[in-house]
Design a protein around this motif. Structure first.
Motif, mmCIF file in Angstrom:
data_model
loop_
_atom_site.group_PDB
_atom_site.id
_atom_site.type_symbol
_atom_site.label_atom_id
_atom_site.label_comp_id
_atom_site.label_asym_id
_atom_site.label_seq_id
_atom_site.Cartn_x
_atom_site.Cartn_y
_atom_site.Cartn_z
ATOM 1 N N ALA A 132 -10.673 72.281 3.463
ATOM 2 C CA ALA A 132 -10.305 73.240 2.616
ATOM 3 C C ALA A 132 -8.467 72.980 2.778
ATOM 4 O O ALA A 132 -7.407 72.656 3.690
ATOM 5 C CB ALA A 132 -10.819 74.661 2.153
ATOM 6 N N ALA A 133 -7.790 73.996 1.417
ATOM 7 C CA ALA A 133 -6.387 73.956 1.302
ATOM 8 C C ALA A 133 -5.981 74.139 2.478
ATOM 9 O O ALA A 133 -6.467 75.398 2.559
ATOM 10 C CB ALA A 133 -6.463 74.359 -0.225
ATOM 11 N N LEU A 134 -4.717 74.025 2.526
ATOM 12 C CA LEU A 134 -4.285 75.660 3.356
ATOM 13 C C LEU A 134 -3.675 76.601 3.327
ATOM 14 O O LEU A 134 -3.524 77.332 3.429
ATOM 15 C CB LEU A 134 -2.682 74.642 4.398
ATOM 16 N N SER A 135 -2.621 76.746 1.830
ATOM 17 C CA SER A 135 -2.253 77.303 1.389
ATOM 18 C C SER A 135 -2.668 77.623 -0.409
ATOM 19 O O SER A 135 -2.677 76.197 -0.552
ATOM 20 C CB SER A 135 -1.220 77.913 0.993
ATOM 21 N N THR A 136 -2.191 78.087 -0.933
ATOM 22 C CA THR A 136 -2.673 78.623 -2.229
ATOM 23 C C THR A 136 -1.732 79.552 -3.562
ATOM 24 O O THR A 136 -2.454 80.912 -2.733
ATOM 25 C CB THR A 136 -4.189 78.638 -2.992
ATOM 26 N N THR A 137 -1.220 79.284 -3.410
ATOM 27 C CA THR A 137 0.310 80.027 -4.267
ATOM 28 C C THR A 137 0.465 80.015 -5.989
ATOM 29 O O THR A 137 0.209 79.295 -6.180
ATOM 30 C CB THR A 137 1.353 79.154 -3.932
ATOM 31 N N THR A 138 0.481 81.413 -6.413
ATOM 32 C CA THR A 138 0.699 81.642 -8.028
ATOM 33 C C THR A 138 1.832 81.275 -8.076
ATOM 34 O O THR A 138 3.043 81.614 -7.556
ATOM 35 C CB THR A 138 0.075 83.453 -7.762
ATOM 36 N N PRO A 143 0.485 75.462 -14.939
ATOM 37 C CA PRO A 143 1.686 74.833 -14.142
ATOM 38 C C PRO A 143 1.387 73.193 -14.493
ATOM 39 O O PRO A 143 0.030 72.141 -14.457
ATOM 40 C CB PRO A 143 1.531 75.126 -12.864
ATOM 41 N N ASN A 144 2.663 72.464 -15.020
ATOM 42 C CA ASN A 144 1.841 71.161 -15.772
ATOM 43 C C ASN A 144 2.206 69.435 -14.934
ATOM 44 O O ASN A 144 2.588 68.608 -14.823
ATOM 45 C CB ASN A 144 2.021 70.539 -17.325
ATOM 46 N N SER A 145 3.167 70.312 -14.134
ATOM 47 C CA SER A 145 4.954 69.109 -13.316
ATOM 48 C C SER A 145 4.406 69.688 -11.373
ATOM 49 O O SER A 145 4.926 70.916 -11.871
ATOM 50 C CB SER A 145 5.423 68.833 -13.977
ATOM 51 N N ILE A 146 4.517 68.508 -10.624
ATOM 52 C CA ILE A 146 5.273 69.182 -9.708
ATOM 53 C C ILE A 146 6.013 67.829 -8.807
ATOM 54 O O ILE A 146 5.610 66.772 -8.715
ATOM 55 C CB ILE A 146 4.179 69.544 -7.953
ATOM 56 N N ASN A 147 6.827 68.186 -7.790
ATOM 57 C CA ASN A 147 7.603 67.305 -7.344
ATOM 58 C C ASN A 147 8.276 67.962 -5.543
ATOM 59 O O ASN A 147 9.029 68.384 -6.062
ATOM 60 C CB ASN A 147 8.228 66.853 -8.495
ATOM 61 N N VAL A 148 8.077 66.797 -5.060
ATOM 62 C CA VAL A 148 8.575 67.543 -3.572
ATOM 63 C C VAL A 148 9.550 66.736 -3.540
ATOM 64 O O VAL A 148 9.211 64.908 -3.256
ATOM 65 C CB VAL A 148 6.968 67.243 -2.719
ATOM 66 N N VAL A 149 10.533 67.349 -2.649
ATOM 67 C CA VAL A 149 11.908 66.263 -2.717
ATOM 68 C C VAL A 149 11.813 67.632 -0.915
ATOM 69 O O VAL A 149 12.521 68.667 -1.286
ATOM 70 C CB VAL A 149 13.089 66.332 -2.605
ATOM 71 N N GLY A 150 11.973 67.144 0.322
ATOM 72 C CA GLY A 150 12.925 67.488 1.229
ATOM 73 C C GLY A 150 11.701 69.286 1.660
ATOM 74 O O GLY A 150 10.384 68.993 1.197
ATOM 75 N N LYS A 151 12.411 69.741 1.897
ATOM 76 C CA LYS A 151 11.581 70.641 2.257
ATOM 77 C C LYS A 151 10.785 71.899 0.863
ATOM 78 O O LYS A 151 10.375 72.901 0.926
ATOM 79 C CB LYS A 151 12.411 71.628 3.299
ATOM 80 N N TYR A 152 11.769 70.860 0.206
ATOM 81 C CA TYR A 152 11.841 71.948 -1.396
ATOM 82 C C TYR A 152 10.172 71.181 -2.202
ATOM 83 O O TYR A 152 10.022 70.112 -2.326
ATOM 84 C CB TYR A 152 12.742 71.977 -2.018
ATOM 85 N N ILE A 168 9.276 74.850 1.062
ATOM 86 C CA ILE A 168 7.947 74.662 2.403
ATOM 87 C C ILE A 168 7.548 74.721 3.490
ATOM 88 O O ILE A 168 8.643 73.925 3.391
ATOM 89 C CB ILE A 168 7.490 73.191 1.594
ATOM 90 N N ILE A 169 7.078 75.937 4.053
ATOM 91 C CA ILE A 169 7.240 75.752 5.713
ATOM 92 C C ILE A 169 6.339 74.617 6.411
ATOM 93 O O ILE A 169 5.088 74.620 6.010
ATOM 94 C CB ILE A 169 6.620 76.878 6.541
ATOM 95 N N SER A 170 6.140 73.595 5.548
ATOM 96 C CA SER A 170 5.603 72.593 6.649
ATOM 97 C C SER A 170 4.378 72.164 7.737
ATOM 98 O O SER A 170 3.865 72.040 8.058
ATOM 99 C CB SER A 170 6.357 71.278 6.718
ATOM 100 N N ASN A 171 5.125 73.149 9.069
ATOM 101 C CA ASN A 171 4.245 73.573 9.964
ATOM 102 C C ASN A 171 3.362 74.571 10.008
ATOM 103 O O ASN A 171 2.181 74.587 10.581
ATOM 104 C CB ASN A 171 5.574 74.104 11.096
ATOM 105 N N GLN A 174 2.002 76.813 4.229
ATOM 106 C CA GLN A 174 2.782 78.219 3.432
ATOM 107 C C GLN A 174 3.716 77.218 2.483
ATOM 108 O O GLN A 174 4.488 76.328 2.644
ATOM 109 C CB GLN A 174 3.264 79.253 4.165
ATOM 110 N N ALA A 175 4.038 78.100 1.290
ATOM 111 C CA ALA A 175 5.115 77.775 0.178
ATOM 112 C C ALA A 175 5.575 79.598 -0.093
ATOM 113 O O ALA A 175 4.604 80.110 -0.246
ATOM 114 C CB ALA A 175 4.601 77.123 -0.463
ATOM 115 N N THR A 176 6.586 79.474 -0.071
ATOM 116 C CA THR A 176 7.435 80.624 -0.496
ATOM 117 C C THR A 176 7.982 80.247 -1.852
ATOM 118 O O THR A 176 9.716 79.654 -1.540
ATOM 119 C CB THR A 176 8.386 81.224 0.809
ATOM 120 N N GLN A 177 7.758 81.457 -3.125
ATOM 121 C CA GLN A 177 8.954 81.314 -4.043
ATOM 122 C C GLN A 177 9.979 81.422 -3.993
ATOM 123 O O GLN A 177 10.168 82.837 -3.192
ATOM 124 C CB GLN A 177 8.635 81.348 -5.550
ATOM 125 N N ILE A 178 11.500 80.431 -4.061
ATOM 126 C CA ILE A 178 12.650 81.070 -3.930
ATOM 127 C C ILE A 178 13.643 80.999 -5.244
ATOM 128 O O ILE A 178 14.646 82.100 -5.163
ATOM 129 C CB ILE A 178 13.673 80.634 -3.069
#
Length: 208
Positions: A132-138, A143-152, A168-171, A174-178
């Protein structure tokens, strides 16, 4: 060059000599040999992908397909492009979630769900058995597009006209909006034109 797909193509990814398309009208994944862009033969394989496949990511020997119609992400082994077997696994993203965009970095799969306004992270270390998902964030609305680069992770939200950045706290998965950028359109009373007048960064310090 124009090459026919099956019905309703919605996304394409090119890696090496191959183009990978998902076709929402026909509910499938197709692979084309594009080594000669001037003369592209018919698809070398066509594989069923559940309901309304909308987006995909291709990393290494795997293709990750978001199916908006039945709230899943399918993982396919594409090591032999001419003969792609049925999905190794099908990840359920939640009732009415309607996943529409995916990104894969390292051992993590990042998904945005337009139906539930959420951003999810999955551990895909074992593509044949994804927990199951490690995390779910509002997120913002639709939302219609996502791109992940480095820690963001960078997410666009169609209905709320916003662009979000998540740390993105990879260990821990979790994810925190900044950061949030909101577009504000203002109509000129003289010219009647719409202009982006107050686009500005808004800092956030909490999740969601």
């Amino acid at each position: 060059t124009t090459r026919a797909t099956t019905s309703g193509p919605t996304a394409v990814v090119v890696v090496g000599r191959y183009a990978y398309t998902v076709n929402g009208g026909a509910n499938n994944l197709q692979i084309f040999d594009v080594s000669n862009p001037a003369s592209i033969p018919a698809a070398i394989s066509t594989t069923s992908s559940f309901s309304n496949p909308y987006h995909l990511a291709v990393v290494g020997r795997y293709a990750y397909v978001a199916n908006a119609g039945n709230n899943t992400v399918n993982i396919f082994d594409i090591s032999n492009p001419a003969s792609v077997p049925a999905a190794l696994s099908s990840i359920f993203t939640g009732a009415s979630s309607a996943p529409v965009s995916v990104s894969v970095v390292g051992k993590y799969l990042y998904v945005v769900n337009s139906g539930t306004n959420a951003f999810q992270i999955f551990d895909i270390s074992d593509p044949s058995h994804v927990p199951a998902a490690l995390s779910t964030t509002t997120t913002g609305t639709y939302p219609n597009s996502i791109n992940v680069v480095g820690k963001y992770a960078y997410v666009t939200n169609f209905s709320s006209s916003t662009f979000q950045i998540f740390d993105i706290i990879s260990n821990s998965g979790q994810a925190t909006q900044i950061w949030l950028r909101k577009r504000c359109l203002v109509q000129s009373p003289v010219e009647g034109k719409w202009t982006d007048q107050r686009a500005r960064p808004i800092p956030w310090t909490s999740s969601g």
